[in-house]
Design a protein around this motif. Structure first.
Motif, PDB file in Angstrom:
ATOM      1  N   ALA A  52      -3.950   2.673  11.385  1.00 19.57           N
ATOM      2  CA  ALA A  52      -2.743   3.461  11.135  1.00 19.57           C
ATOM      3  C   ALA A  52      -2.600   4.580  12.167  1.00 19.57           C
ATOM      4  O   ALA A  52      -3.542   4.906  12.900  1.00 19.57           O
ATOM      5  CB  ALA A  52      -2.774   4.057   9.730  1.00 19.57           C
ATOM      6  N   GLY A  53      -1.418   5.179  12.207  1.00 14.09           N
ATOM      7  CA  GLY A  53      -1.188   6.334  13.070  1.00 14.09           C
ATOM      8  C   GLY A  53      -1.652   7.615  12.397  1.00 14.09           C
ATOM      9  O   GLY A  53      -2.589   7.598  11.591  1.00 14.09           O
ATOM     10  N   ALA A  54      -0.991   8.706  12.696  1.00 15.26           N
ATOM     11  CA  ALA A  54      -1.370  10.002  12.142  1.00 15.26           C
ATOM     12  C   ALA A  54      -0.997  10.085  10.662  1.00 15.26           C
ATOM     13  O   ALA A  54      -0.095   9.390  10.186  1.00 15.26           O
ATOM     14  CB  ALA A  54      -0.679  11.125  12.909  1.00 15.26           C
ATOM     15  N   TYR A  55      -1.710  10.942   9.937  1.00 18.25           N
ATOM     16  CA  TYR A  55      -1.359  11.216   8.545  1.00 18.25           C
ATOM     17  C   TYR A  55      -0.358  12.367   8.529  1.00 18.25           C
ATOM     18  O   TYR A  55      -0.644  13.460   9.016  1.00 18.25           O
ATOM     19  CB  TYR A  55      -2.592  11.589   7.722  1.00 18.25           C
ATOM     20  CG  TYR A  55      -2.306  11.622   6.229  1.00 18.25           C
ATOM     21  CD1 TYR A  55      -2.596  10.513   5.438  1.00 18.25           C
ATOM     22  CD2 TYR A  55      -1.719  12.725   5.629  1.00 18.25           C
ATOM     23  CE1 TYR A  55      -2.320  10.513   4.073  1.00 18.25           C
ATOM     24  CE2 TYR A  55      -1.433  12.733   4.276  1.00 18.25           C
ATOM     25  CZ  TYR A  55      -1.732  11.633   3.497  1.00 18.25           C
ATOM     26  OH  TYR A  55      -1.438  11.634   2.152  1.00 18.25           O
ATOM     27  N   VAL A  56       0.819  12.105   7.961  1.00 17.13           N
ATOM     28  CA  VAL A  56       1.878  13.115   7.913  1.00 17.13           C
ATOM     29  C   VAL A  56       1.965  13.738   6.531  1.00 17.13           C
ATOM     30  O   VAL A  56       1.927  14.949   6.366  1.00 17.13           O
ATOM     31  CB  VAL A  56       3.235  12.496   8.317  1.00 17.13           C
ATOM     32  CG1 VAL A  56       4.354  13.526   8.188  1.00 17.13           C
ATOM     33  CG2 VAL A  56       3.160  11.944   9.738  1.00 17.13           C
ATOM     34  N   SER A  57       2.121  12.891   5.503  1.00 14.13           N
ATOM     35  CA  SER A  57       2.238  13.376   4.124  1.00 14.13           C
ATOM     36  C   SER A  57       2.109  12.199   3.180  1.00 14.13           C
ATOM     37  O   SER A  57       2.257  11.032   3.572  1.00 14.13           O
ATOM     38  CB  SER A  57       3.587  14.067   3.900  1.00 14.13           C
ATOM     39  OG  SER A  57       4.645  13.115   3.951  1.00 14.13           O
ATOM     40  N   ALA A  58       1.876  12.502   1.902  1.00 13.93           N
ATOM     41  CA  ALA A  58       1.818  11.441   0.895  1.00 13.93           C
ATOM     42  C   ALA A  58       3.180  10.787   0.722  1.00 13.93           C
ATOM     43  O   ALA A  58       3.269   9.571   0.505  1.00 13.93           O
ATOM     44  CB  ALA A  58       1.338  12.011  -0.432  1.00 13.93           C
ATOM     45  N   ASP A  59       4.243  11.577   0.812  1.00 11.36           N
ATOM     46  CA  ASP A  59       5.585  11.002   0.686  1.00 11.36           C
ATOM     47  C   ASP A  59       5.850  10.000   1.807  1.00 11.36           C
ATOM     48  O   ASP A  59       6.433   8.938   1.587  1.00 11.36           O
ATOM     49  CB  ASP A  59       6.642  12.111   0.715  1.00 11.36           C
ATOM     50  CG  ASP A  59       6.651  12.942  -0.558  1.00 11.36           C
ATOM     51  OD1 ASP A  59       6.257  12.416  -1.613  1.00 11.36           O
ATOM     52  OD2 ASP A  59       7.052  14.129  -0.490  1.00 11.36           O
ATOM     53  N   ASP A  60       5.424  10.342   3.021  1.00 16.72           N
ATOM     54  CA  ASP A  60       5.599   9.438   4.156  1.00 16.72           C
ATOM     55  C   ASP A  60       4.785   8.165   3.966  1.00 16.72           C
ATOM     56  O   ASP A  60       5.287   7.056   4.196  1.00 16.72           O
ATOM     57  CB  ASP A  60       5.180  10.151   5.441  1.00 16.72           C
ATOM     58  CG  ASP A  60       5.229   9.243   6.660  1.00 16.72           C
ATOM     59  OD1 ASP A  60       6.343   8.860   7.071  1.00 16.72           O
ATOM     60  OD2 ASP A  60       4.153   8.896   7.187  1.00 16.72           O
ATOM     61  N   GLU A  61       3.529   8.296   3.533  1.00 21.12           N
ATOM     62  CA  GLU A  61       2.680   7.132   3.301  1.00 21.12           C
ATOM     63  C   GLU A  61       3.278   6.234   2.215  1.00 21.12           C
ATOM     64  O   GLU A  61       3.317   5.006   2.350  1.00 21.12           O
ATOM     65  CB  GLU A  61       1.277   7.574   2.884  1.00 21.12           C
ATOM     66  CG  GLU A  61       0.496   8.302   3.961  1.00 21.12           C
ATOM     67  CD  GLU A  61       0.086   7.411   5.117  1.00 21.12           C
ATOM     68  OE1 GLU A  61      -0.338   6.262   4.874  1.00 21.12           O
ATOM     69  OE2 GLU A  61       0.188   7.851   6.281  1.00 21.12           O
ATOM     70  N   CYS A  62       3.743   6.853   1.137  1.00 21.51           N
ATOM     71  CA  CYS A  62       4.306   6.079   0.028  1.00 21.51           C
ATOM     72  C   CYS A  62       5.589   5.367   0.453  1.00 21.51           C
ATOM     73  O   CYS A  62       5.819   4.212   0.074  1.00 21.51           O
ATOM     74  CB  CYS A  62       4.562   6.986  -1.170  1.00 21.51           C
ATOM     75  SG  CYS A  62       4.963   6.085  -2.690  1.00 21.51           S
ATOM     76  N   ALA A  63       6.410   6.038   1.229  1.00 21.86           N
ATOM     77  CA  ALA A  63       7.652   5.422   1.698  1.00 21.86           C
ATOM     78  C   ALA A  63       7.347   4.186   2.544  1.00 21.86           C
ATOM     79  O   ALA A  63       8.035   3.154   2.430  1.00 21.86           O
ATOM     80  CB  ALA A  63       8.470   6.429   2.501  1.00 21.86           C
ATOM     81  N   GLN A  64       6.325   4.277   3.401  1.00 21.92           N
ATOM     82  CA  GLN A  64       5.951   3.123   4.223  1.00 21.92           C
ATOM     83  C   GLN A  64       5.437   1.964   3.363  1.00 21.92           C
ATOM     84  O   GLN A  64       5.771   0.795   3.603  1.00 21.92           O
ATOM     85  CB  GLN A  64       4.879   3.525   5.228  1.00 21.92           C
ATOM     86  CG  GLN A  64       5.354   4.488   6.304  1.00 21.92           C
ATOM     87  CD  GLN A  64       4.262   4.769   7.319  1.00 21.92           C
ATOM     88  OE1 GLN A  64       3.796   3.872   8.017  1.00 21.92           O
ATOM     89  NE2 GLN A  64       3.839   6.019   7.410  1.00 21.92           N
ATOM     90  N   LEU A  65       4.623   2.290   2.354  1.00 16.82           N
ATOM     91  CA  LEU A  65       4.101   1.244   1.484  1.00 16.82           C
ATOM     92  C   LEU A  65       5.219   0.592   0.678  1.00 16.82           C
ATOM     93  O   LEU A  65       5.281  -0.646   0.560  1.00 16.82           O
ATOM     94  CB  LEU A  65       3.040   1.813   0.542  1.00 16.82           C
ATOM     95  CG  LEU A  65       2.438   0.820  -0.459  1.00 16.82           C
ATOM     96  CD1 LEU A  65       1.810  -0.376   0.261  1.00 16.82           C
ATOM     97  CD2 LEU A  65       1.407   1.514  -1.353  1.00 16.82           C
ATOM     98  N   LYS A  66       6.128   1.397   0.139  1.00 19.29           N
ATOM     99  CA  LYS A  66       7.242   0.838  -0.645  1.00 19.29           C
ATOM    100  C   LYS A  66       8.130  -0.045   0.224  1.00 19.29           C
ATOM    101  O   LYS A  66       8.592  -1.106  -0.230  1.00 19.29           O
ATOM    102  CB  LYS A  66       8.050   1.968  -1.290  1.00 19.29           C
ATOM    103  CG  LYS A  66       7.319   2.669  -2.419  1.00 19.29           C
ATOM    104  CD  LYS A  66       8.254   3.500  -3.287  1.00 19.29           C
ATOM    105  CE  LYS A  66       8.873   4.640  -2.543  1.00 19.29           C
ATOM    106  NZ  LYS A  66       9.720   5.473  -3.431  1.00 19.29           N
ATOM    107  N   HIS A  67       8.357   0.381   1.443  1.00 20.88           N
ATOM    108  CA  HIS A  67       9.167  -0.429   2.355  1.00 20.88           C
ATOM    109  C   HIS A  67       8.504  -1.793   2.577  1.00 20.88           C
ATOM    110  O   HIS A  67       9.185  -2.836   2.548  1.00 20.88           O
ATOM    111  CB  HIS A  67       9.337   0.298   3.687  1.00 20.88           C
ATOM    112  CG  HIS A  67      10.071  -0.496   4.726  1.00 20.88           C
ATOM    113  ND1 HIS A  67      11.441  -0.649   4.712  1.00 20.88           N
ATOM    114  CD2 HIS A  67       9.617  -1.203   5.807  1.00 20.88           C
ATOM    115  CE1 HIS A  67      11.798  -1.418   5.732  1.00 20.88           C
ATOM    116  NE2 HIS A  67      10.719  -1.764   6.407  1.00 20.88           N
TER     117      HIS A  67
END
Length: 247
Positions: A52-67
């Protein structure tokens, strides 16, 4: 986020969300051999880990997983498992009405809307370790080895060496700032919480649990540190998870 996918898509879907210092592949290799039944397993590398790339936020991680899940047509999920950092994404997914989550098992989560002291302490500790030449040169951190055993300590140390100080800032903020929500009786019945008795996150979570999920099932592992029981007794731990699914 980089998503690893294993098994037959026709089998029930299980999502494994790893703690800090473990990639998706790491947690898959640790837990999957002990499942008695066949599952379609999704095990993401979160930011700062694996591919993975950089860790930005949990919201960002969750949005990527949901997508990813929606793109693959996966909205019915048998189990969401999250450990420590992984719970931040698992919690958001569990609350999302766009998905049917039959069961969730969260280990070592700090359920507080804000814990600035812990955020500062964790960030300071991790950055000190990151900047220490002695820590960077070892294959396995002595502290990790004492808590989780040599093999896991080698794996966690390798992952920690990949994490940047910017990742540390974002990860520590995520772990100490939770968007709490009151759970319905049905949601509480589908959720299980796990803690070690020596895990400070449990003491800090009591108020949030009592307010938002007073009837949720909780197991306290006597004598174990943060996420320590799963490392020491993975086979027995996974068996309990499957018993929870069947129940």
């Amino acid at each position: 986020m980089f998503v690893h996918e294993y098994g037959n898509p026709d089998d029930p879907t299980v999502i494994l969300l790893a703690p800090m210092m473990m990639s998706g592949e790491d947690i898959y290799r640790m837990m999957s051999p002990h499942f008695a039944n066949s599952y379609h397993i999704i095990a993401p590398d979160q930011g700062g880990h694996g591919d993975a790339g950089a860790y930005v936020s949990a919201d960002d991680e969750c949005a990527q997983l949901k997508h990813y899940l929606v793109k693959q047509g996966i909205t019915d999920i048998e189990l969401v498992y999250g450990s420590s950092l992984g719970v931040a994404v698992g919690w958001r997914l569990f609350l999302d009405n766009g998905f049917t989550i039959h069961h969730a098992w969260f280990d070592g989560v700090l359920f507080r809307e804000s814990a600035p002291f812990f955020e500062f302490a964790f960030r300071t500790m991790f950055k000190q370790k990151k900047r220490s030449p002695a820590k960077r040169s070892v294959d396995a951190s002595k502290g990790l080895e004492d808590k989780y055993g040599h093999e896991r300590a080698v794996m966690m140390t390798r992952n920690f060496n990949r994490i940047t100080e910017s990742d540390i800032d974002a990860i520590c903020h995520t772990c100490c700032n939770y968007p709490l929500a009151k759970l319905t009786p049905d949601q509480q019945a589908r959720l299980h919480l796990d803690y070690g008795s020596k895990d400070p996150t449990f003491r800090q979570s009591r108020r949030g649990i009592a307010t938002c999920m007073p009837n949720v099932g909780i197991t306290i592992r006597k004598g174990y540190p943060h996420c320590g029981y799963v490392a020491a007794h993975t086979k027995e731990y996974v068996k309990e998870i499957e018993e929870f699914i069947r129940a």
